[in-house]
Design a protein around this motif. Sequence first.
Motif, PDB file in Angstrom:
ATOM      1  N   LYS A   1      28.037  43.405  44.159  1.00 44.02           N
ATOM      2  CA  LYS A   1      27.963  44.894  44.338  1.00 44.02           C
ATOM      3  C   LYS A   1      28.485  45.616  43.119  1.00 44.02           C
ATOM      4  O   LYS A   1      29.640  45.118  42.589  1.00 44.02           O
ATOM      5  N   ARG A   2      27.919  46.555  42.760  1.00 45.70           N
ATOM      6  CA  ARG A   2      28.640  47.526  41.629  1.00 45.70           C
ATOM      7  C   ARG A   2      29.502  48.622  42.372  1.00 45.70           C
ATOM      8  O   ARG A   2      28.827  49.478  43.195  1.00 45.70           O
ATOM      9  N   VAL A   3      30.610  48.829  41.932  1.00 51.37           N
ATOM     10  CA  VAL A   3      31.540  49.736  42.188  1.00 51.37           C
ATOM     11  C   VAL A   3      32.182  50.385  41.329  1.00 51.37           C
ATOM     12  O   VAL A   3      32.717  50.121  40.011  1.00 51.37           O
ATOM     13  N   LEU A   4      32.841  51.517  41.734  1.00 51.91           N
ATOM     14  CA  LEU A   4      33.818  52.318  41.003  1.00 51.91           C
ATOM     15  C   LEU A   4      35.163  52.264  41.802  1.00 51.91           C
ATOM     16  O   LEU A   4      35.173  52.357  42.932  1.00 51.91           O
TER      17      LEU A   4
ATOM     18  N   ALA B   1      34.964  50.664  36.456  1.00 48.69           N
ATOM     19  CA  ALA B   1      33.694  50.117  37.238  1.00 48.69           C
ATOM     20  C   ALA B   1      33.736  48.681  36.840  1.00 48.69           C
ATOM     21  O   ALA B   1      33.774  48.150  35.953  1.00 48.69           O
ATOM     22  N   GLY B   2      32.863  48.023  37.983  1.00 50.09           N
ATOM     23  CA  GLY B   2      32.830  46.497  37.562  1.00 50.09           C
ATOM     24  C   GLY B   2      31.929  46.190  38.983  1.00 50.09           C
ATOM     25  O   GLY B   2      31.580  46.790  39.742  1.00 50.09           O
ATOM     26  N   GLU B   3      32.008  44.944  39.011  1.00 49.11           N
ATOM     27  CA  GLU B   3      31.200  44.075  40.155  1.00 49.11           C
ATOM     28  C   GLU B   3      32.140  43.144  41.106  1.00 49.11           C
ATOM     29  O   GLU B   3      33.249  42.583  40.823  1.00 49.11           O
ATOM     30  N   ILE B   4      31.989  43.539  42.382  1.00 44.62           N
ATOM     31  CA  ILE B   4      32.460  42.540  43.519  1.00 44.62           C
ATOM     32  C   ILE B   4      31.621  41.740  44.154  1.00 44.62           C
ATOM     33  O   ILE B   4      30.382  42.110  44.290  1.00 44.62           O
TER      34      ILE B   4
ATOM     35  N   MET C   1      41.639  43.002  44.728  1.00 44.16           N
ATOM     36  CA  MET C   1      40.574  42.262  44.652  1.00 44.16           C
ATOM     37  C   MET C   1      40.260  42.046  43.222  1.00 44.16           C
ATOM     38  O   MET C   1      40.511  42.813  42.283  1.00 44.16           O
ATOM     39  N   PRO C   2      39.385  40.875  43.136  1.00 48.11           N
ATOM     40  CA  PRO C   2      38.928  40.726  41.723  1.00 48.11           C
ATOM     41  C   PRO C   2      37.833  41.514  41.181  1.00 48.11           C
ATOM     42  O   PRO C   2      37.224  42.022  42.181  1.00 48.11           O
ATOM     43  N   LEU C   3      37.692  41.973  40.066  1.00 42.93           N
ATOM     44  CA  LEU C   3      36.818  42.672  39.479  1.00 42.93           C
ATOM     45  C   LEU C   3      36.062  42.242  38.249  1.00 42.93           C
ATOM     46  O   LEU C   3      36.431  41.876  37.066  1.00 42.93           O
ATOM     47  N   LYS C   4      34.841  41.759  38.383  1.00 46.81           N
ATOM     48  CA  LYS C   4      33.957  41.137  37.450  1.00 46.81           C
ATOM     49  C   LYS C   4      33.300  42.241  36.487  1.00 46.81           C
ATOM     50  O   LYS C   4      32.953  43.380  36.793  1.00 46.81           O
TER      51      LYS C   4
END
Length: 88
Positions: free
Chosen positions: A2-5, A15-18, A29-32
């Motif tokens: 999921k892409r999140v801010l 902004a990243g992916e979880i 949480m980690p953020l890719k």
Amino acid sequence: MKRVLVTTAHRGVFAGEIADDQDLSVKAMPLKNARMAIRFGTTRGLMQLAETGPTSSSKISAPADIPMLHDITALFAVTEEAWAAWNS
């Protein structure tokens, strides 16, 4: 993914992916593939970054994986349009 801010208690905006199954109620949480908004450059505030992404006036960091982002205060869904702008 999921892409999140993500916003943090330290005024960070990323902004990243979880992971699709990530618990959204946790405070860390980690953020890719994360990028940080150094300067918003928006005319409609923070949520514009989730709706349409950074503007030509925004200053955005280089990408990096964040193994654990702490003190999360909010998560926003990021549109396809916004994600493309974050990564252009």
